[in-house]
Motif scaffolding. Sequence first.
Motif, PDB file in Angstrom:
ATOM      1  N   GLU A 164       0.824  -1.211   0.000  1.00  0.00           N
ATOM      2  CA  GLU A 164       0.000   0.000   0.000  1.00  0.00           C
ATOM      3  C   GLU A 164       0.859   1.263   0.000  1.00  0.00           C
ATOM      4  OE1 GLU A 164      -3.555   2.141   2.636  1.00  0.00           O
ATOM      5  OE2 GLU A 164      -2.241   0.650   3.562  1.00  0.00           O
ATOM      6  N   LYS A 165       1.830   1.306   0.871  1.00  0.00           N
ATOM      7  CA  LYS A 165       2.669   2.496   0.957  1.00  0.00           C
ATOM      8  C   LYS A 165       3.539   2.654  -0.284  1.00  0.00           C
ATOM      9  CE  LYS A 165       2.766   2.915   5.988  1.00  0.00           C
ATOM     10  NZ  LYS A 165       3.590   2.929   7.214  1.00  0.00           N
ATOM     11  N   ALA A 166       4.037   1.548  -0.799  1.00  0.00           N
ATOM     12  CA  ALA A 166       4.838   1.626  -2.026  1.00  0.00           C
ATOM     13  C   ALA A 166       4.008   2.158  -3.181  1.00  0.00           C
ATOM     14  CB  ALA A 166       5.407   0.249  -2.361  1.00  0.00           C
ATOM     15  N   ARG A 167       2.782   1.698  -3.282  1.00  0.00           N
ATOM     16  CA  ARG A 167       1.901   2.144  -4.367  1.00  0.00           C
ATOM     17  C   ARG A 167       1.654   3.655  -4.279  1.00  0.00           C
ATOM     18  NH1 ARG A 167      -1.801  -0.881  -3.135  1.00  0.00           N
ATOM     19  NH2 ARG A 167      -1.304  -2.629  -4.513  1.00  0.00           N
ATOM     20  N   ILE A 168       1.374   4.156  -3.078  1.00  0.00           N
ATOM     21  CA  ILE A 168       1.114   5.593  -2.918  1.00  0.00           C
ATOM     22  C   ILE A 168       2.347   6.405  -3.302  1.00  0.00           C
ATOM     23  CG2 ILE A 168       0.565   7.415  -1.270  1.00  0.00           C
ATOM     24  CD1 ILE A 168      -0.991   5.297   0.353  1.00  0.00           C
ATOM     25  N   ALA A 169       3.502   5.986  -2.792  1.00  0.00           N
ATOM     26  CA  ALA A 169       4.729   6.741  -3.059  1.00  0.00           C
ATOM     27  C   ALA A 169       5.085   6.721  -4.538  1.00  0.00           C
ATOM     28  CB  ALA A 169       5.874   6.184  -2.217  1.00  0.00           C
ATOM     29  N   LEU A 170       4.958   5.568  -5.173  1.00  0.00           N
ATOM     30  CA  LEU A 170       5.280   5.474  -6.594  1.00  0.00           C
ATOM     31  C   LEU A 170       4.349   6.330  -7.431  1.00  0.00           C
ATOM     32  CD1 LEU A 170       5.965   1.635  -6.733  1.00  0.00           C
ATOM     33  CD2 LEU A 170       7.672   3.434  -7.116  1.00  0.00           C
ATOM     34  N   ARG A 171       3.075   6.313  -7.111  1.00  0.00           N
ATOM     35  CA  ARG A 171       2.130   7.153  -7.855  1.00  0.00           C
ATOM     36  C   ARG A 171       2.403   8.640  -7.627  1.00  0.00           C
ATOM     37  NH1 ARG A 171      -3.440   3.600  -6.815  1.00  0.00           N
ATOM     38  NH2 ARG A 171      -3.115   2.165  -8.587  1.00  0.00           N
ATOM     39  N   ALA A 172       3.024   8.955  -6.502  1.00  0.00           N
ATOM     40  CA  ALA A 172       3.408  10.336  -6.227  1.00  0.00           C
ATOM     41  C   ALA A 172       4.695  10.721  -6.954  1.00  0.00           C
ATOM     42  CB  ALA A 172       3.580  10.543  -4.727  1.00  0.00           C
ATOM     43  N   GLY A 173       5.305   9.758  -7.650  1.00  0.00           N
ATOM     44  CA  GLY A 173       6.522  10.051  -8.398  1.00  0.00           C
ATOM     45  C   GLY A 173       7.794   9.839  -7.627  1.00  0.00           C
ATOM     46  N   HIS A 174       7.711   9.164  -6.480  1.00  0.00           N
ATOM     47  CA  HIS A 174       8.875   8.941  -5.634  1.00  0.00           C
ATOM     48  C   HIS A 174       9.352   7.501  -5.781  1.00  0.00           C
ATOM     49  CE1 HIS A 174      10.500  11.938  -2.847  1.00  0.00           C
ATOM     50  NE2 HIS A 174      11.102  10.932  -2.250  1.00  0.00           N
ATOM     51  N   SER A 175      10.657   7.308  -5.893  1.00  0.00           N
ATOM     52  CA  SER A 175      11.200   5.954  -5.943  1.00  0.00           C
ATOM     53  C   SER A 175      11.053   5.267  -4.589  1.00  0.00           C
ATOM     54  CB  SER A 175      12.671   5.985  -6.336  1.00  0.00           C
ATOM     55  OG  SER A 175      12.818   6.386  -7.688  1.00  0.00           O
ATOM     56  N   VAL A 176      10.963   3.944  -4.628  1.00  0.00           N
ATOM     57  CA  VAL A 176      10.731   3.150  -3.415  1.00  0.00           C
ATOM     58  C   VAL A 176      11.670   1.963  -3.400  1.00  0.00           C
ATOM     59  CG1 VAL A 176       9.078   1.750  -2.124  1.00  0.00           C
ATOM     60  CG2 VAL A 176       8.302   3.834  -3.281  1.00  0.00           C
ATOM     61  N   ILE A 177      12.243   1.688  -2.232  1.00  0.00           N
ATOM     62  CA  ILE A 177      13.005   0.463  -1.993  1.00  0.00           C
ATOM     63  C   ILE A 177      12.277  -0.309  -0.900  1.00  0.00           C
ATOM     64  CG2 ILE A 177      15.207  -0.531  -1.286  1.00  0.00           C
ATOM     65  CD1 ILE A 177      16.528   2.094  -2.146  1.00  0.00           C
ATOM     66  N   VAL A 178      11.896  -1.539  -1.191  1.00  0.00           N
ATOM     67  CA  VAL A 178      11.230  -2.396  -0.215  1.00  0.00           C
ATOM     68  C   VAL A 178      12.198  -3.503   0.178  1.00  0.00           C
ATOM     69  CG1 VAL A 178       9.275  -3.889   0.278  1.00  0.00           C
ATOM     70  CG2 VAL A 178       8.980  -1.927  -1.246  1.00  0.00           C
TER      71      VAL A 178
END
Length: 525
Positions: A415-429
């Motif tokens: 959920e958090k990765a999806r929100i951040a990615l849609r906001a244009g921010h890269s994500v490392i899980v």
Amino acid sequence: MPHLAGDMPPELEAEIIALLEGDVLAGPVRRIDTHGARVFVGQRETLKIKRPVAYSYMNFSTAEKRRRACLREVEINRGNAPELYLGVDRITREPDGTLAINGRGSPVEHAVRLKTFNPEDGFDRIVAREALDGRLAVALGDVVAWAHERAPEAEPNRGRTISEMRVRLVGSAQSRRAVFGESAVKTYAARSAQQLARVEFLLAQRRQAGAVKRCHGDLHLGNIVLWRGAPTLFDAIEFDEDLATIDPMYDLAFLLMDLVHRGQRAAGTLVLNRYLWRLGDAAVGDRTWEMLAALPLLIALRASVRAVVGIDRATDLTGVAKEEAEAEARAYLATANAALTPKRARLVAVGGLSGTGKSTLAGALAPELGAMPGSIHLRSDMERKRLAGVEPETRLGPTGYVPEMTTRTYATLHEKARIALRAGHSVIVDAVFSTTEERADIAALAAAVGVPFVGLWLEAPTEVKRARVAARKGDASDATVDVVDRQITRGVGTMTWHVVDASGDVAATRAQALERVAASDGPTN
């Protein structure tokens, strides 16, 4: 430019200065003059008076305004620094004509009384000496999150909008383009307009939903001190409610910008990630996570504020000092433009058995990827602890690792990765990702959002994993040597991710990982 107020004759100001430089404070007394105050630093305590000046944004032109400003300064700062702010003293005219502190005569001026701290404990001095310690960066994220949680909500329509602030700052930059350079100013104006267009509706929604609060307002490193081992925020804006009545993410952006500008991007990434973790579910519900889309713009605006102020201060200087001040101002505008440079979001998943160094690698990669200050780092151990309602270092019992809890943990990561990615921010899980299903699901998330994906699988010899796990102290992971052995016995199925040798030091592992990430151009790598 300011003008001196007419209600304080120069001889009275000189008399007050002589009093405060005398024996009213345990000495020796050191005096610091700023654009709005005179600060008298004693051995144990400090007295601070407002200067009789008026700027377009700050008016201390009368004794009454200065009195109110002193009271307000103590009021708004005691919440974050209760041990530093001691109260407001009266400077009185005694019957014999002399001045005194809290005497029996009538007050002629007021002063804020504070505890004296070592200036070397200011965070601006700390980061000038060395890279900010990870422990302090985490503590700083906590402190800012707590400050924003207790900050009062703003009255409707109070404070300036981000759009209004951008217009003012672009105008200020344009009027100083002879120093900044035509190209830099044009880039700033164009890129900030593009970024604002992306997020203006979100900013308006946040404002309508009551997200705007009475924040610190001036949250740079010079206004944070290490007091009794903990980061402490002080010197919040007291002279203009509108300047400090802002979205909390704009408040945080000042700190993040300051860290990045001073070469402390790794610390900035840590602060941001800890801040979001500390806010918990509330940050998802109130759309703080979605505000990651606005963060590059907010950081840029904060950098341009420093740039404009720097040019203004340079007008009072000459020679080399003037050249250095103008160069620093141009550097701040360069930071603003760097923040506004579009960065493609991507998803990186770091998997591996316990002891392979997943979190260490993810933390090392985060400052290198994505928009300022760096990638969002989502750690399964941290999210599991948050779902359990405990601090990261608290060990969970068997119920913390039942299948249902693991399912919830991975759902939260998604959920958090999806929100951040849609906001244009890269994500490392980072998580174990021990099953083919877990690995397929995280790759599918990247494909659904439409961002590049790279999966990294860390490998290390069994004895290395066992030794690393045994040596852990104060970490969010609850893994033990027995857990490592059970994971090895279970196996991980067919591995299609990029295998990275994590048996060496962090630098070597990071270099391998960055090569893989750089090569991951498509959405399904």
